[in-house]
Design a protein around this motif. Structure first.
Motif, short mmCIF file in Angstrom:
data_model
loop_
_atom_site.label_atom_id
_atom_site.label_comp_id
_atom_site.label_asym_id
_atom_site.label_seq_id
_atom_site.Cartn_x
_atom_site.Cartn_y
_atom_site.Cartn_z
N GLY A 1 0.77 -1.23 0.00
CA GLY A 1 0.00 0.00 0.00
C GLY A 1 0.80 1.28 0.00
N GLY A 2 2.10 1.20 0.06
CA GLY A 2 2.91 2.42 0.03
C GLY A 2 2.92 3.03 -1.35
N GLY A 3 3.54 4.20 -1.45
CA GLY A 3 3.63 4.85 -2.76
C GLY A 3 3.90 6.33 -2.63
N LEU A 4 3.71 7.02 -3.75
CA LEU A 4 3.92 8.46 -3.82
C LEU A 4 2.57 9.16 -3.78
N VAL A 5 2.45 10.17 -2.93
CA VAL A 5 1.20 10.91 -2.80
C VAL A 5 1.52 12.38 -2.57
N GLN A 6 0.63 13.23 -3.01
CA GLN A 6 0.82 14.67 -2.81
C GLN A 6 0.46 15.06 -1.39
N PRO A 7 1.03 16.16 -0.90
CA PRO A 7 0.64 16.66 0.43
C PRO A 7 -0.88 16.85 0.51
N GLY A 8 -1.44 16.43 1.62
CA GLY A 8 -2.88 16.48 1.81
C GLY A 8 -3.60 15.23 1.36
N CYS B 1 -1.04 -4.94 6.22
CA CYS B 1 0.00 -5.89 6.61
C CYS B 1 -0.69 -7.19 7.03
N ALA B 2 -0.22 -8.29 6.48
CA ALA B 2 -0.78 -9.59 6.82
C ALA B 2 0.31 -10.48 7.39
N ALA B 3 0.00 -11.12 8.50
CA ALA B 3 0.91 -12.08 9.12
C ALA B 3 0.53 -13.49 8.70
N SER B 4 1.54 -14.30 8.45
CA SER B 4 1.28 -15.68 8.04
C SER B 4 2.35 -16.58 8.61
N GLY B 5 2.05 -17.88 8.61
CA GLY B 5 3.03 -18.85 9.10
C GLY B 5 2.50 -19.60 10.30
N SER B 6 3.43 -20.03 11.14
CA SER B 6 3.11 -20.86 12.29
C SER B 6 2.67 -19.99 13.46
N LEU C 1 -1.76 13.77 4.60
CA LEU C 1 -0.33 13.46 4.64
C LEU C 1 0.51 14.70 4.42
N LYS C 2 1.65 14.72 5.11
CA LYS C 2 2.59 15.83 5.06
C LYS C 2 3.93 15.33 4.56
N PRO C 3 4.76 16.21 4.00
CA PRO C 3 6.09 15.77 3.54
C PRO C 3 6.89 15.09 4.66
N GLU C 4 6.69 15.52 5.89
CA GLU C 4 7.44 14.93 7.00
C GLU C 4 6.96 13.53 7.36
N ASP C 5 5.91 13.04 6.73
CA ASP C 5 5.48 11.66 6.89
C ASP C 5 6.26 10.72 5.98
N THR C 6 7.07 11.28 5.11
CA THR C 6 7.87 10.46 4.20
C THR C 6 8.82 9.57 4.98
N ALA C 7 8.74 8.27 4.74
CA ALA C 7 9.55 7.30 5.47
C ALA C 7 9.27 5.90 4.92
N VAL C 8 10.08 4.96 5.38
CA VAL C 8 9.75 3.55 5.19
C VAL C 8 8.90 3.12 6.39
N TYR C 9 7.76 2.56 6.11
CA TYR C 9 6.83 2.15 7.16
C TYR C 9 6.92 0.63 7.35
N TYR C 10 7.06 0.23 8.61
CA TYR C 10 7.22 -1.18 8.95
C TYR C 10 6.06 -1.65 9.81
N CYS C 11 5.51 -2.78 9.44
CA CYS C 11 4.52 -3.45 10.25
C CYS C 11 5.22 -4.21 11.38
N ASN C 12 4.59 -4.28 12.53
CA ASN C 12 5.16 -4.96 13.68
C ASN C 12 4.08 -5.80 14.37
N ALA C 13 4.48 -6.98 14.86
CA ALA C 13 3.50 -7.80 15.57
C ALA C 13 4.19 -8.65 16.63
N SER D 1 -4.35 -9.45 10.30
CA SER D 1 -3.93 -8.28 9.53
C SER D 1 -4.10 -7.00 10.32
N VAL D 2 -3.28 -6.03 9.97
CA VAL D 2 -3.36 -4.69 10.55
C VAL D 2 -3.28 -3.68 9.41
#
Length: 120
Positions: free
Chosen positions: A8-15, A22-27, A85-97, A77-78
């Protein structure tokens, strides 16, 4: 073995808006807290939002009122709905569980990350 896969990430304009998934799978026996972190270039990874299994949420001050975290316990899933969105939201986003495996061992897992870029 457990995997977290974001999308779901990508490039988007401010505003603009984006929705991360994020989907978890496995044991997996059960999943406790799920959340999202982000890391901008040259900065430390920071908490964005968390959600307990019961649905209690917590947000960083910088995203409160703009981002909404939700989860689907059936789908392991989460999601992160990001609005205004603001320019300062630019980052790599990581799912955590926090996941209890079928072997009854707890582990704290991260996904591979998805890039979010906010720019005009």
């Amino acid at each position: 073995q457990v995997q977290l896969v974001e999308s779901g990430g990508g490039l988007v304009q401010p505003g603009g808006s984006l929705r991360l998934s994020c989907a978890a799978s496995g044991s997996i026996r059960s999943i406790n807290d799920m959340g999202w972190y982000r890391q901008a270039p040259g900065k430390q990874r920071e908490l964005v939002a968390t959600c307990t299994r019961a649905g209690t949420t917590n947000y960083a001050d910088s995203v409160t009122g703009r981002f909404t975290i939700s989860r689907d316990n059936v789908k392991n899933s989460v999601y992160l709905q990001m609005n205004s969105l603001k320019p300062e939201d630019t980052a790599v986003y990581y799912c955590n569980a926090a996941i209890l495996g079928r072997d009854l061992r707890y582990g704290n897992y991260y996904g591979q990350g998805t890039q979010v870029t906010v720019s005009s």
